[in-house]
Design an enzyme around this catalytic site. Sequence first.
Site, PDB file in Angstrom:
ATOM      1  N   LYS A  58     -36.555  23.462  -9.269  1.00 30.05           N
ATOM      2  CA  LYS A  58     -35.738  23.231  -8.092  1.00 30.05           C
ATOM      3  C   LYS A  58     -34.318  22.367  -8.424  1.00 30.05           C
ATOM      4  CE  LYS A  58     -38.401  25.935  -5.822  1.00 30.05           C
ATOM      5  NZ  LYS A  58     -39.523  25.541  -5.035  1.00 30.05           N
TER       6      LYS A  58
HETATM    7  C1  LIG Z   1     -40.829  26.186  -4.348  1.00 23.92           C
HETATM    8  C2  LIG Z   1     -40.847  26.886  -2.863  1.00 23.92           C
HETATM    9  C3  LIG Z   1     -41.821  26.421  -2.059  1.00 23.92           C
HETATM   10  C4  LIG Z   1     -42.852  25.323  -2.237  1.00 23.92           C
HETATM   11  O1  LIG Z   1     -42.583  24.350  -2.834  1.00 23.92           O
HETATM   12  P1  LIG Z   1     -43.621  23.447  -3.745  1.00 23.92           P
HETATM   13  O2  LIG Z   1     -42.963  22.195  -3.794  1.00 23.92           O
HETATM   14  O3  LIG Z   1     -43.734  24.163  -5.264  1.00 23.92           O
HETATM   15  O4  LIG Z   1     -44.833  23.334  -2.725  1.00 23.92           O
HETATM   16  C5  LIG Z   1     -41.656  26.914  -0.667  1.00 23.92           C
HETATM   17  N1  LIG Z   1     -40.648  27.676  -0.197  1.00 23.92           N
HETATM   18  C6  LIG Z   1     -39.797  28.386  -0.804  1.00 23.92           C
HETATM   19  C7  LIG Z   1     -38.748  29.004  -0.653  1.00 23.92           C
HETATM   20  C8  LIG Z   1     -39.661  27.814  -2.434  1.00 23.92           C
HETATM   21  O5  LIG Z   1     -39.098  28.244  -3.267  1.00 23.92           O
END
Ligand SMILES: *Cc1c(COP(=O)(O)O)cnc(C)c1O
Length: 381
Positions: free
Chosen positions: A185
């Site tokens: 992210k």
């Molecule tokens: C990455 C992601 C998540 C989950 O995030 P984590 O921190 O890995 O649990 C949820 N929704 C979207 C759209 C994502 O891209």
Amino acid sequence: MSEPFLPFTRPTLDEETLAGVVDVLRSGWITSGPRVAELEGALVSRFGNDRRVLCYAHATGALEESLRATGVGPGDEVIVPAMTFAASANVVVRVGATPVFVDVGLASRNLTASAVAAALSPRTRVIMPVHFSGLPVDLEALHALARRHHLIVVEDAAHAIGARYRGREIGSFGDLVCFSFHANKNMTTIEGAAISLPAGQSEWVDRLERLRFHGLRKAEDGSYDVELAAGKHNLSDVAARVGLGQLKHLDEFNRRRRELAGHYFDRLGTNPWGLVLPERGDEGHAWHMFTVLVPFETRGFGRRQLQERMREQGIGIGMHYPALPPLTLYRSLCDWHPGQFPNAERIGRETITLPLFPAMTEAEVDRVCRVLGEVLGGGGA
Ligand SMILES: *Cc1c(COP(=O)(O)O)cnc(C)c1O
């Protein structure tokens, strides 16, 4: 191969952050403690003093407990876009509620208030928009709709840390806003997340604190009571220290992402293959990813072959995401038939994710576009 392999994403961690992590490891306190409090405070400083921020171990848990904190459960419906990562819909199922899918815009990948309005039922409790790739959804229209129908908006802002909607930072307003700090992210704590919510919503804050750590409530005398059979979602100080180092650079990271996305638009804006480029948005777009639709039926090969041929040329491309309704868990829930969510289904078939991360160069964007063009072959359909 002379040029180094270019992955579709890669975190940027500076030496100051690495040294800070070692300091935490040496400090004798490595799980949740002062660094988590510092990261929560730093996020409150960004979002405003009328907000409360709670760090969580991952956005999947943050979203699930946000639903639970607002009392969503069996018999309730939650509106979710048909184009998102599986976590957005799984958390709804995990609290015993039913995800109700709505289609998204072909270029924006975002749901719209009018699509949500058409999907409302007397059972709807929550709308869960996803700011796809960091392009904010039209929150003004969504919040107006939510107010009219007494619904709560839980934003899946996993892609959107640092994004701005009409000049206001995502997380600085709204009901419950969940960010992911997963390694891919826009800023990372390796794994991790944060929930931003109004400080005045003390009942939600209180429940999210219990839900984060075994349901414990500590008393003044150091004893504790257990009020609910909660799980465990706390972030470690080591992870939070990574996040503090990242947060310092977040705006510069996102500015760089926007520049590189702009370069992709310059290179691919007019192309002979009928590629559908993502919606450009404004300077509030956080550009978590640069996704492109490829009309494979005119090319004579599929996404798998494209990925393999690009990989042979030293370029990694991703795929975000398959449409959710056709997947086994969801098919029966929405009685899915082909064509029910035309845009999400087409995106699921045709989308590729081109490399985009802050340490990339314009020359690398050029290289991606050149190789993509070579692999796609002669122009036209
Ligand atoms: C990455 C992601 C998540 C989950 O995030 P984590 O921190 O890995 O649990 C949820 N929704 C979207 C759209 C994502 O891209």
